[in-house]
Design an enzyme around this catalytic site. Sequence first.
Site, short mmCIF file in Angstrom:
data_model
loop_
_atom_site.label_atom_id
_atom_site.label_comp_id
_atom_site.label_asym_id
_atom_site.label_seq_id
_atom_site.Cartn_x
_atom_site.Cartn_y
_atom_site.Cartn_z
N LYS A 282 21.94 16.56 -27.93
CA LYS A 282 20.91 16.68 -26.89
C LYS A 282 21.52 17.17 -25.58
O LYS A 282 20.94 18.01 -24.89
CB LYS A 282 20.22 15.34 -26.68
CG LYS A 282 19.36 14.91 -27.85
CD LYS A 282 18.49 13.73 -27.48
CE LYS A 282 17.64 13.29 -28.65
NZ LYS A 282 18.46 12.64 -29.71
N ASP B 182 7.59 -10.56 0.24
CA ASP B 182 8.18 -11.78 -0.33
C ASP B 182 8.51 -12.71 0.82
O ASP B 182 9.31 -12.35 1.69
CB ASP B 182 9.46 -11.43 -1.09
CG ASP B 182 9.23 -10.43 -2.21
OD1 ASP B 182 8.60 -10.81 -3.21
OD2 ASP B 182 9.65 -9.26 -2.07
N1 DCP Z 1 14.59 -10.60 -8.41
C1 DCP Z 1 15.59 -10.54 -9.37
N2 DCP Z 1 15.29 -10.28 -10.67
C2 DCP Z 1 14.01 -10.05 -11.03
C3 DCP Z 1 12.98 -10.10 -10.08
C4 DCP Z 1 13.30 -10.38 -8.77
O1 DCP Z 1 16.75 -10.75 -9.04
N3 DCP Z 1 13.74 -9.78 -12.31
C5 DCP Z 1 14.94 -10.87 -7.00
C6 DCP Z 1 15.57 -9.64 -6.40
C7 DCP Z 1 14.45 -9.00 -5.68
C8 DCP Z 1 13.66 -10.19 -5.18
O2 DCP Z 1 13.79 -11.16 -6.23
O3 DCP Z 1 14.89 -8.20 -4.62
C9 DCP Z 1 12.22 -9.89 -4.88
O4 DCP Z 1 11.59 -9.35 -6.03
P1 DCP Z 1 10.58 -8.13 -5.94
O5 DCP Z 1 10.07 -7.89 -7.30
O6 DCP Z 1 9.56 -8.36 -4.88
O7 DCP Z 1 11.51 -6.87 -5.60
P2 DCP Z 1 11.90 -6.18 -4.23
O8 DCP Z 1 11.31 -6.89 -3.06
O9 DCP Z 1 13.37 -6.01 -4.23
O10 DCP Z 1 11.28 -4.72 -4.35
P3 DCP Z 1 9.75 -4.29 -4.08
O11 DCP Z 1 9.74 -3.50 -2.81
O12 DCP Z 1 9.38 -3.45 -5.24
O13 DCP Z 1 8.94 -5.53 -3.97
MG MG Z 2 9.33 -7.42 -3.02
MN MN Z 3 7.98 -9.99 -5.00
#
Ligand code: DCP
Ligand code: MG
Ligand code: MN
Length: 345
Positions: A75, A196
């Site tokens: 590929k 958050d």
């Molecule tokens: N988190 C993690 N593993 C996951 C989900 C979350 O370690 N499976 C932790 C890291 C993320 C935080 O929780 O930064 C907050 O989760 P979010 O899903 O809200 O992700 P973000 O705030 O980083 O990104 P977004 O802007 O998409 O909300």
């Molecule tokens: Mg988030």
């Molecule tokens: Mn979140």
Amino acid sequence: DNPRSKKAGPCLNQDVVDKLSELLELHRNSVNEDDRWRVYGYTRAIPSIRRYNKRIKSFDEARTLRGVGEKTARKIMEIITTGELRRIKYENTESVQVTRIFQGIYGVGQRTAIGWYYNGCRTIDDLREGKGGVKLTNAQRIGFKYYDDINTRMPREEAAAIFELIKPIALSIDPNLFVEIMGSFRRGKADCGDIDILITRSTHDGRTHRGVLPKLLDALRDADIVTEDLAIPENPNDLEAIYRGLCHLPGKPGAKQRRIDFLTVPWKSKGAALLYYTGDDIFNRSMRLKARHMGYSLNQRGLYKGVVRKGNVKTNTGTLVASETEEQLFRVLGVPWQEPCERVR
Ligand code: DCP
Ligand code: MG
Ligand code: MN
């Protein structure tokens, strides 16, 4: 100069990485279980192609890369010689497209989406009409109703504006609360998928934040900030709880519905919770891996020593080593301090 060195720089095989990533995403969303297994092969090959800092010229050269087997090498050569990968078109089936749209509904994972597909649903309208006996959960119904809003990221200014409304309301319930905005916002991203919010409270006066979350949510509903519940904590009076819902800027016609998460943790978990909820998820994974290599176990509650696992079940919860501050956790893990904005893949 080692062509496999980790040195950052422009990837010289970006077209290969892009096309294989596209194929990987299609496999990931396939209704065919065998295809979903193929994902593992590509998740190994793609990083080593990305790191390889020479333009790949031959099949044999491609084969020397870690995780690249015969089929992947073929590929790679197709992409390099033709600029295309025919397999992508062939894998982008109706089922992949349909289940991807279904998975855009909050609370709908791959398993549910594939189930609906097999029940004969092909469009959003099919779901609305309950075709094939498909029933949406409450959270899915809300996810469905606000499909576009929820799938649109908000500018960080809007997250800030909503948080600036919420914080004083929280502090009016208890001025000793620690209320901080986490996730992508704390990492300084220009846009956020959700808001958050971490809440805890110092126990210096023998009191805690027990009971604050339900009071706060009531106040935020009254203020027309929180609009819908997606997941309510089982016991909202626990010191550790997660709430997921929707919110918007009140009194602003046309304001979009935004995802919001409230996370409460006991004061003693503050450092570990700050670390965990700041992310990003890939950074968190590498910190947990570092902890494991040192014989520790890291989660949103703290850094533990002496955790014993049988499979995935903890048979000994271990003893707390650190969790007061983020700085302390970095120090104990021997990781140089990184500002939140640096904690990205
Ligand atoms: N988190 C993690 N593993 C996951 C989900 C979350 O370690 N499976 C932790 C890291 C993320 C935080 O929780 O930064 C907050 O989760 P979010 O899903 O809200 O992700 P973000 O705030 O980083 O990104 P977004 O802007 O998409 O909300
Ligand atoms: Mg988030
Ligand atoms: Mn979140």
